[in-house]
Design an enzyme around this catalytic site. Structure first.
Site, mmCIF file in Angstrom:
data_model
loop_
_atom_site.group_PDB
_atom_site.id
_atom_site.type_symbol
_atom_site.label_atom_id
_atom_site.label_comp_id
_atom_site.label_asym_id
_atom_site.label_seq_id
_atom_site.Cartn_x
_atom_site.Cartn_y
_atom_site.Cartn_z
ATOM 1 N N ASP A 17 -8.086 12.255 -16.676
ATOM 2 C CA ASP A 17 -8.052 12.958 -15.399
ATOM 3 C C ASP A 17 -9.125 14.023 -15.576
ATOM 4 O OD1 ASP A 17 -7.592 15.026 -13.499
ATOM 5 O OD2 ASP A 17 -5.643 14.134 -13.086
ATOM 6 N N HIS A 18 -10.288 13.810 -14.966
ATOM 7 C CA HIS A 18 -11.418 14.668 -15.352
ATOM 8 C C HIS A 18 -11.200 16.134 -14.973
ATOM 9 C CE1 HIS A 18 -12.872 14.023 -11.213
ATOM 10 N NE2 HIS A 18 -13.656 15.064 -11.383
ATOM 11 N N LYS A 72 -9.515 6.346 -13.937
ATOM 12 C CA LYS A 72 -8.612 6.262 -12.810
ATOM 13 C C LYS A 72 -9.122 5.188 -11.841
ATOM 14 C CE LYS A 72 -9.004 8.891 -9.441
ATOM 15 N NZ LYS A 72 -9.439 9.728 -8.310
ATOM 16 N N GLU A 120 -14.048 18.961 -0.369
ATOM 17 C CA GLU A 120 -15.353 18.373 -0.682
ATOM 18 C C GLU A 120 -16.188 18.296 0.583
ATOM 19 O OE1 GLU A 120 -15.476 14.945 -3.494
ATOM 20 O OE2 GLU A 120 -13.427 14.712 -2.779
ATOM 21 N N ARG A 141 -22.054 -7.453 -17.624
ATOM 22 C CA ARG A 141 -22.495 -8.845 -17.521
ATOM 23 C C ARG A 141 -24.014 -9.019 -17.507
ATOM 24 N NH1 ARG A 141 -19.247 -10.211 -12.305
ATOM 25 N NH2 ARG A 141 -20.256 -8.209 -11.952
ATOM 26 N N THR A 194 -23.436 -0.577 -17.261
ATOM 27 C CA THR A 194 -24.539 -0.561 -16.288
ATOM 28 C C THR A 194 -24.092 0.116 -14.997
ATOM 29 O OG1 THR A 194 -23.850 -2.760 -15.549
ATOM 30 C CG2 THR A 194 -25.635 -2.672 -17.174
ATOM 31 N N LYS A 253 -11.976 15.372 2.274
ATOM 32 C CA LYS A 253 -13.413 15.084 2.235
ATOM 33 C C LYS A 253 -14.057 15.568 3.529
ATOM 34 C CE LYS A 253 -13.417 11.205 -0.969
ATOM 35 N NZ LYS A 253 -14.053 11.876 -2.101
ATOM 36 N N HIS A 256 -5.231 14.701 -9.798
ATOM 37 C CA HIS A 256 -5.803 16.033 -10.058
ATOM 38 C C HIS A 256 -4.928 17.167 -9.516
ATOM 39 C CE1 HIS A 256 -9.081 13.455 -10.924
ATOM 40 N NE2 HIS A 256 -9.566 13.366 -9.706
ATOM 41 N N ASP A 306 -18.839 -10.709 -20.669
ATOM 42 C CA ASP A 306 -17.962 -10.881 -19.502
ATOM 43 C C ASP A 306 -16.529 -10.593 -19.948
ATOM 44 O OD1 ASP A 306 -16.301 -11.724 -17.468
ATOM 45 O OD2 ASP A 306 -17.759 -13.209 -16.761
ATOM 46 N N LYS A 360 -12.050 20.341 -16.935
ATOM 47 C CA LYS A 360 -12.804 21.450 -16.326
ATOM 48 C C LYS A 360 -12.413 22.764 -16.994
ATOM 49 C CE LYS A 360 -13.285 19.195 -11.805
ATOM 50 N NZ LYS A 360 -14.712 18.949 -11.608
ATOM 51 N N LEU A 399 -20.562 5.325 -13.191
ATOM 52 C CA LEU A 399 -19.923 6.356 -14.013
ATOM 53 C C LEU A 399 -20.646 6.508 -15.347
ATOM 54 C CD1 LEU A 399 -17.373 8.246 -14.148
ATOM 55 C CD2 LEU A 399 -16.386 6.490 -15.591
HETATM 56 N N1 LIG Z 1 -18.341 6.504 -10.362
HETATM 57 C C1 LIG Z 1 -17.615 7.604 -10.419
HETATM 58 O O1 LIG Z 1 -18.056 8.733 -10.128
HETATM 59 C C2 LIG Z 1 -16.197 7.526 -10.843
HETATM 60 C C3 LIG Z 1 -15.652 6.339 -11.274
HETATM 61 N N2 LIG Z 1 -14.358 6.294 -11.710
HETATM 62 C C4 LIG Z 1 -13.776 5.041 -12.197
HETATM 63 O O2 LIG Z 1 -14.610 4.486 -13.206
HETATM 64 C C5 LIG Z 1 -14.578 3.070 -13.163
HETATM 65 C C6 LIG Z 1 -16.005 2.541 -13.017
HETATM 66 O O3 LIG Z 1 -16.545 3.016 -11.805
HETATM 67 P P1 LIG Z 1 -18.093 2.850 -11.450
HETATM 68 O O4 LIG Z 1 -18.949 3.092 -12.626
HETATM 69 O O5 LIG Z 1 -18.303 3.675 -10.237
HETATM 70 O O6 LIG Z 1 -18.169 1.306 -11.059
HETATM 71 P P2 LIG Z 1 -19.470 0.403 -10.877
HETATM 72 O O7 LIG Z 1 -19.111 -0.624 -9.881
HETATM 73 O O8 LIG Z 1 -20.676 1.219 -10.656
HETATM 74 O O9 LIG Z 1 -19.623 -0.293 -12.301
HETATM 75 C C7 LIG Z 1 -18.815 -1.366 -12.705
HETATM 76 C C8 LIG Z 1 -19.310 -1.887 -14.039
HETATM 77 O O10 LIG Z 1 -18.505 -2.983 -14.432
HETATM 78 C C9 LIG Z 1 -19.360 -4.056 -14.854
HETATM 79 N N3 LIG Z 1 -18.642 -5.315 -14.644
HETATM 80 C C10 LIG Z 1 -18.168 -5.822 -13.483
HETATM 81 N N4 LIG Z 1 -17.539 -6.986 -13.712
HETATM 82 C C11 LIG Z 1 -17.596 -7.209 -15.049
HETATM 83 C C12 LIG Z 1 -17.122 -8.224 -15.893
HETATM 84 N N5 LIG Z 1 -16.443 -9.301 -15.450
HETATM 85 N N6 LIG Z 1 -17.357 -8.122 -17.219
HETATM 86 C C13 LIG Z 1 -18.050 -7.070 -17.719
HETATM 87 N N7 LIG Z 1 -18.527 -6.081 -16.955
HETATM 88 C C14 LIG Z 1 -18.311 -6.140 -15.645
HETATM 89 C C15 LIG Z 1 -20.599 -3.877 -13.998
HETATM 90 O O11 LIG Z 1 -21.745 -4.410 -14.556
HETATM 91 P P3 LIG Z 1 -22.277 -5.919 -14.335
HETATM 92 O O12 LIG Z 1 -22.330 -6.131 -12.861
HETATM 93 O O13 LIG Z 1 -23.594 -5.912 -15.027
HETATM 94 O O14 LIG Z 1 -21.281 -6.769 -15.010
HETATM 95 C C16 LIG Z 1 -20.741 -2.356 -14.034
HETATM 96 O O15 LIG Z 1 -21.347 -1.967 -15.237
HETATM 97 C C17 LIG Z 1 -13.643 2.723 -11.999
HETATM 98 O O16 LIG Z 1 -12.347 2.556 -12.500
HETATM 99 C C18 LIG Z 1 -13.682 3.972 -11.121
HETATM 100 O O17 LIG Z 1 -12.501 4.116 -10.356
HETATM 101 C C19 LIG Z 1 -13.574 7.429 -11.748
HETATM 102 C C20 LIG Z 1 -14.060 8.639 -11.317
HETATM 103 C C21 LIG Z 1 -15.400 8.787 -10.809
HETATM 104 O O1 LIG Z 2 -11.547 11.642 -8.889
HETATM 105 C C1 LIG Z 2 -12.219 11.936 -7.926
HETATM 106 O O2 LIG Z 2 -12.808 13.144 -7.901
HETATM 107 C C2 LIG Z 2 -13.925 13.391 -7.062
HETATM 108 C C3 LIG Z 2 -14.055 14.897 -6.984
HETATM 109 O O3 LIG Z 2 -14.321 15.396 -8.260
HETATM 110 P P1 LIG Z 2 -15.037 16.781 -8.456
HETATM 111 O O4 LIG Z 2 -15.079 16.974 -9.921
HETATM 112 O O5 LIG Z 2 -16.390 16.670 -7.814
HETATM 113 O O6 LIG Z 2 -14.206 17.783 -7.738
HETATM 114 C C4 LIG Z 2 -13.753 12.782 -5.690
HETATM 115 O O7 LIG Z 2 -14.960 12.886 -4.968
HETATM 116 C C5 LIG Z 2 -13.411 11.330 -5.833
HETATM 117 O O8 LIG Z 2 -13.139 10.779 -4.543
HETATM 118 C C6 LIG Z 2 -12.204 11.123 -6.713
HETATM 119 O O9 LIG Z 2 -12.061 9.745 -7.018
#
Ligand SMILES: NC(=O)C1=CN([C@@H]2O[C@H](COP(=O)(O)OP(=O)(O)OC[C@H]3O[C@@H](n4cnc5c(N)ncnc54)[C@H](OP(=O)(O)O)[C@@H]3O)[C@@H](O)[C@H]2O)C=CC1
Ligand SMILES: O=C1O[C@H](COP(=O)(O)O)[C@@H](O)[C@H](O)[C@H]1O
Length: 499
Positions: free
Chosen positions: A181-182, A152, A220, A50, A18, A344, A244, A89, A186, A21
């Protein structure tokens, strides 16, 4: 294990389905794989988190996140029908057992032969726990393959990364672990090796005899936005540089692998990282510059300072910019500085690599009385994707004056609609069991060891003057000075109409 088919049967379990990412990156990537014929019909995606959603509600979320592809000739409902939701959970062992029973049912329904990808798109403090629980509750014992994809950050320093790695390795073998490492997904990052090792023109010049310096920039326009809590414990050094930026450096600096297999490539990258000259604590200020953005104006809009962002300390010492000079102590690179900067809220969004060649021993030609420009090879990673080669050519009637010219290869024009998104490429690699573009533990460990010295120094000594660069600028002045004292400058060159 490399899977032989390009569209293997499997169930992808997304932990954190949910979250941001999953919705912004993972669902669209899975969709593109489906649209591009890279998924067999024998696939299912199980989202876990959850909050209590029904399958229908979850499928609606999935369809919303692929709305951007409305024009495609693809039935979005059929696509979404492969998605299932399981309230879960991550800290509750019973939930793993229920999930396992559900996966076994889906295995039968979709004939996925026990193949499973567990994608951890959740906060990093859950990574180790989920890996252990998957093993202890039997979800990794199937008659097919199981793989773990980890987002990450992988730890916050060497010590925490090692503890996490040890915990994960108790449940999964190294070849089952896919550390994302996205940047490695690329298109133009993957092109670095091809440019180097498929061109007789460049390969012989790729060393300290012909290259004066290499610059890697990732800037950025976005600020920290709503990620203040995470970013306060990270900063640019851990968020971008440790992963990266050092990965791009390793690809630029490594020796040619004897074969294009994950192990051979990794082994060359590791050697390059091992040759990085560690910076002593008392040298950090000579080799590294840190910055933090202040208010400023970007695209006519006023921007707040980093310290004014949500969940950020008003006296925060966290860097949002880092520039460094790195040296590689081996025969190929002795004496060639690699300059890296990332930040940034800078002037523009741009990731590019500049290879500056050495000057000729003497000048026969001048450009308006000035010395001619150095030759540059620029690998444009994003948003413009391409390669430019900067040369000098004749100008005027008498042939004594030269002018800089640029040869431009535009990688986006060839197949504009189809440049694969990084996550799409990496997910497909993982399904095929190809770990080439994922980071091995040895690389992670070496990167952290290099970075820890710098972050320890910065944590022990508050920055003299933070904030020290305006939003919309090119970072602090000291970043320019870092190169000027070596007689260089940061290059930022784009083909016309791509500014
Ligand atoms: N967002 C991005 O662009 C990027 C994210 N990342 C990495 O990806 C990972 C996720 O990031 P992001 O999507 O932004 O995080 P979010 O906070 O948006 O999402 C976290 C997710 O974890 C779930 N969650 C939290 N606690 C629990 C639990 N106890 N059991 C099951 N599910 C749980 C939440 O749903 P619910 O509350 O319903 O449980 C939610 O789906 C992180 O490690 C982040 O560093 C890396 C690069 C870019
Ligand atoms: O991993 C990360 O990357 C983004 C930048 O990614 P890009 O593909 O848009 O260049 C960065 O914004 C973020 O802080 C970092 O966690």
């Amino acid at each position: 294990m490399t899977t032989t088919t390009n569209n293997p049967k499997s169930i992808i379990v997304i932990f954190g389905a949910t979250g941001d990412l999953a919705n912004r990156k993972l669902f669209p990537s899975i969709y593109r794989l489906y649209r591009n014929g890279k998924l067999s019909e024998n696939f299912a995606v199980v989202g876990v988190a959850r909050r209590p959603l029904t399958n229908e509600e979850f499928r609606n979320n999935v369809m919303k996140s692929v709305e951007q592809f409305q024009e495609d000739d693809i039935d979005h409902e059929s696509f979404a029908s492969h998605f299932y939701y399981n309230p879960f959970d991550a800290t509750d062992l019973e939930h793993y057992q229920k999930l396992n029973s559900f996966l076994l049912e889906l295995d039968d329904q979709y004939q996925t032969e026990g193949n499973r990808i567990f994608y951890l798109a959740m906060a990093p403090n859950f990574f180790g726990t989920i890996a252990s629980n998957l093993k202890s509750e039997g979800l990794t014992s199937t008659n097919g393959w199981t793989r773990l994809v980890i987002e990450k950050p992988f730890g916050n320093n060497f010590e925490t990364a090692k503890a996490l790695n040890d915990q994960i390795r108790e449940a999964f073998d190294e070849d089952q672990i896919y550390r994302i490492d996205h940047y490695l997904g690329k298109e133009m990052v993957q092109n670095i090796e091809v440019i180097r090792f498929a061109n007789a023109l460049f390969e012989p010049l790729w060393n300290n005899q012909y290259i004066s310096n290499i610059q890697i920039t990732s800037s950025e326009v976005l600020g920290v936005e709503d990620r203040g809590r995470y970013y306060e414990s990270s900063g640019a050094l851990r968020d971008m540089f440790q992963n990266h930026m050092l990965q791009m450096l390793a690809l630029l600096a490594m020796e040619p692998p004897i074969k294009l297999t994950p192990d051979e490539i990794r082994s060359e990258k590791v050697k390059a990282l091992r040759a990085l000259r560690p910076v002593n604590e008392d040298e950090v200020d000579d080799y590294f510059v840190r910055g933090q953005y202040d208010r400023g104006i970007i695209n006519d809009e006023e921007q707040i300072a980093y310290r004014e962002s949500n969940a950020v300390d008003e006296n925060s010492n966290t860097e949002t910019f880092v520039a460094g000079k790195l040296l590689i102590d081996n025969f190929r690179w002795a004496g060639v500085p690699f300059y890296i900067r990332t930040g940034k809220r800078m002037e523009k969004k741009s990731t590019e690599i500049v290879i500056q060649f050495k000057d000729l021993p003497m000048n026969l030609y001048y450009d308006q009385g000035e010395n001619i420009y150095p030759n540059l090879l620029v690998i444009h990673i994003q948003p413009y994707e391409g390669i430019t080669l900067h040369l000098n050519a004749k100008k005027g009637d008498y042939g004594t004056t030269s002018t800089p010219i640029m040869l431009n290869y535009d990688n986006t024009q060839k197949d504009k609609m189809n440049t694969p998104e990084a996550y799409e490429v990496l997910l497909h690699d993982c399904m095929r069991g190809d770990s080439t573009n994922f980071t091995h533990w040895d690389e992670v460990a070496l990167s952290w060891k290099f970075v820890d010295i710098i972050s320890n120094h910065w944590e022990s000594k508050a920055a003299k003057q933070f904030p020290n660069y305006e939003s919309g600028s090119n970072g602090p002045k000291d970043s320019d000075a870092l190169l000027e004292k070596d007689g260089y400058q940061w290059w930022s060159v784009l083909p016309d109409n791509n500014e």
